[in-house]
Write an enzyme that holds these catalytic residues in place. Structure first.
Site, PDB file in Angstrom:
ATOM      1  N   PRO A 128       0.637  -1.414   0.114  1.00 43.28           N
ATOM      2  CA  PRO A 128       0.080   0.014  -0.071  1.00 43.28           C
ATOM      3  C   PRO A 128       0.759   1.358  -0.332  1.00 43.28           C
ATOM      4  O   PRO A 128       0.614   1.973   0.494  1.00 43.28           O
ATOM      5  CB  PRO A 128      -0.815  -0.274   1.357  1.00 43.28           C
ATOM      6  CG  PRO A 128       0.088  -0.907   2.216  1.00 43.28           C
ATOM      7  CD  PRO A 128       0.858  -1.667   1.493  1.00 43.28           C
ATOM      8  N   CYS A 129       1.812   1.216  -1.375  1.00 44.64           N
ATOM      9  CA  CYS A 129       2.490   2.790  -1.669  1.00 44.64           C
ATOM     10  C   CYS A 129       1.038   4.059  -1.119  1.00 44.64           C
ATOM     11  O   CYS A 129       2.048   4.665  -0.965  1.00 44.64           O
ATOM     12  CB  CYS A 129       2.836   2.842  -2.362  1.00 44.64           C
ATOM     13  SG  CYS A 129       4.649   1.742  -2.641  1.00 44.64           S
TER      14      CYS A 129
END
Length: 176
Positions: free
Chosen positions: A126-127
């Site tokens: 989950p950047c």
């Protein structure tokens, strides 16, 4: 949706709240997830891994607490994988800055940002939970404030319950 040239490279394409999600598989593993604009036509899964990924991505869109369990094809440098592992530890609804991640890894914020931009598995890694110290920052190698990619980042952060008060810059809302 209209058919988009290039959709043949995907093993599946599913509708997403912000457009579509392209799913690429290779050798029985997930090779890549790609944010696509809404003009991409949905495409049925071409193999079991694409089907599994499509189901899990759709479940995440319904439930931000959903945890992915997909066979990922190895990707990235050793440093990028360290950044991605650190990002995976950020709880839903929270964000960290590029600088905070860099400090943990004894690196530089720009290097962390580049590793985020090189992420082959958005949502799974989950950047979108990584922001700049003074604002939203970039996303998927884009920093166009009103562009498609940052619109996705805003949607994902809203979906996960990240509120302006939880943002590192405190006073500035990232949501227009």
């Amino acid at each position: 949706m209209n058919t988009q040239q290039g959709s043949e490279i995907f093993s599946a394409i599913i509708a997403a709240p912000f457009g579509a999600m392209g799913i690429r598989t290779e050798d029985g593993r997930l090779r890549e997830l790609v944010y696509l604009p809404p003009h991409y036509e949905e495409k049925s899964a071409q193999d079991a891994v694409a089907e599994q990924a499509a189901i899990q991505v759709a479940r995440y869109f319904d439930d931000p607490d959903f945890h992915f369990d997909l066979p990922l094809k190895e990707a990235g440098s050793a440093f990028q994988r360290r950044v991605w592992d650190t990002i995976c530890a950020i709880p839903r609804g929270n964000v960290r800055t590029y600088g905070q991640i860099a400090k943990l890894l004894e690196s530089a914020p720009r290097a962390v940002g580049q590793a985020c931009g090189a992420n082959w598995f958005p949502l799974v890694i989950p950047c979108h939970r990584v922001t700049a110290s003074g604002g939203l920052g970039g996303f998927s190698s884009s920093d166009d404030e009103h562009g498609f990619q940052l619109g996705i980042k805003r949607w994902l952060l809203r979906h996960e319950g990240a509120l302006a008060l939880e943002m590192p810059w405190q006073q500035q809302s990232i949501f227009p």
